[in-house]
Design a protein around this motif. Sequence first.
Motif, PDB file in Angstrom:
ATOM      1  N   ASN A  95       0.805  -1.215   0.000  1.00  0.00           N
ATOM      2  CA  ASN A  95       0.000   0.000   0.000  1.00  0.00           C
ATOM      3  C   ASN A  95       0.837   1.263   0.000  1.00  0.00           C
ATOM      4  N   CYS A 108      -2.234  -0.486  -4.659  1.00  0.00           N
ATOM      5  CA  CYS A 108      -3.630  -0.568  -4.246  1.00  0.00           C
ATOM      6  C   CYS A 108      -4.419   0.589  -4.848  1.00  0.00           C
ATOM      7  N   ASN A 110      -6.801   2.733  -3.972  1.00  0.00           N
ATOM      8  CA  ASN A 110      -7.472   3.180  -2.755  1.00  0.00           C
ATOM      9  C   ASN A 110      -8.819   3.829  -3.028  1.00  0.00           C
ATOM     10  N   TRP A 140      -0.667   5.635   1.704  1.00  0.00           N
ATOM     11  CA  TRP A 140      -1.969   4.986   1.550  1.00  0.00           C
ATOM     12  C   TRP A 140      -3.024   5.620   2.447  1.00  0.00           C
ATOM     13  N   GLN A 230      -9.411  -6.272   0.818  1.00  0.00           N
ATOM     14  CA  GLN A 230      -8.649  -5.951  -0.392  1.00  0.00           C
ATOM     15  C   GLN A 230      -8.449  -7.202  -1.243  1.00  0.00           C
ATOM     16  N   THR A 232      -6.135  -8.971  -2.326  1.00  0.00           N
ATOM     17  CA  THR A 232      -4.709  -9.266  -2.213  1.00  0.00           C
ATOM     18  C   THR A 232      -4.299 -10.455  -3.077  1.00  0.00           C
ATOM     19  N   CYS A 235      -3.369  -8.915  -6.182  1.00  0.00           N
ATOM     20  CA  CYS A 235      -2.086  -8.232  -6.007  1.00  0.00           C
ATOM     21  C   CYS A 235      -0.937  -9.228  -6.153  1.00  0.00           C
ATOM     22  N   ARG A 258      -2.703  -2.842 -10.801  1.00  0.00           N
ATOM     23  CA  ARG A 258      -3.600  -2.254  -9.808  1.00  0.00           C
ATOM     24  C   ARG A 258      -4.522  -3.320  -9.236  1.00  0.00           C
TER      25      ARG A 258
END
Length: 379
Positions: A95, A108, A110, A140, A230, A232, A235, A258
């Motif tokens: 983040n 991230c 956000n 973040w 999130q 993840t 990610c 992203r």
Amino acid sequence: MSCIAVLTESLDIMARELLEAIYRFGKTVRWTVCLIEAPDGKTRMRWNVPGWTQGCSLRDVIRCVRPDGIISIGSDPALLRDKALRGIPVVSTGNDAQSLRGVPCVRCDNEDIVRVGAGELFRSGWRDFAFARWPAENSWGRAREAAFRKEVAASGAACHVLDTASLAQDLNRLPRPCGIFAANDFVGVKVVTEAVRAGFRVPEDFAVVGVDNDEQVCENAPVTLTSVGQDTARCGRLAAEALQRLLVGQAVRDDDLRFGARLLVRRASTRFFLTDYRVARALEYIRTHVAEGVTVAAVARQMACSRNMADILFKRQCHVTVHAAIIDARIRKVREMLARPLQNLSALHDFCGFSSAEDLRRVFKRETGLTLKAARAAL
């Protein structure tokens, strides 16, 4: 076969889910993945390497592991500029990760995280909202605050700010009712705890949403915390895919890296639309006992009323029967479990209150129009 080093400074919930996705991708391309952690208090200076009995420097790590590539979780540019990494393809995640020339960074989104959490708070129809800050300065936290201010301004409501250092005073100054978006789950629990300690009602006075959906944190708050999870897994997958492209000499664009929100888990801290405490208590009971095959009769007992009266109260407050609320909770749990890359579909019914895998497939298809595999692919 490529040897990949994963550098992480902590094994929090985000890092664990990231690792799960990296390992999963690594199996498809025959990676050997070596996890290297920073010992407590020795971040960026000393690292623990599997098979070694003591902490070592980053240079020792590289000499020992001899990685073909590196994925760095949550590390700052000072680490990634180390001469020991020169010539080794590196991808960064986290983040608070910052740009560094030649190092792709998975970031991230956000704004997407905030959009989901703010949407939950906006269901209240209230006109006052607040952002609860993380105590340390970071990018973040600033990004989430700016995104939340933007969302609130677009709704025409008022936006306030809470600092954890002066939380008691700040809560007393807030207008009520007020919807509070916390920078993460730890801040969200602090807000809930302080609000309850001060005699405020959650969610009637303050509805609270956190970020990360850390179950141990959210489920053990004085009032269980609604949270945005999130993505993840995405990610970790993006980081692994980017590193694989670097390993074969392909270019990687940061703009493509992203990840945003995966889901929102609604808990007691945002059940502000309920005025009957029996229904609020029953919904929390259904959610926390969904894996045990909770029944309408059990819910009615929790409400201390007949099954018929339980249905009347649910229809009045939630516009559904108790049975429909149970099915909805089961489907929500299925979707939550499907987002875990390593979750075995054949065992999924055990976690979601269904009598068998066939029962799960049948009900899920009836309620969503999708098979389990199609639903997982759409996540």
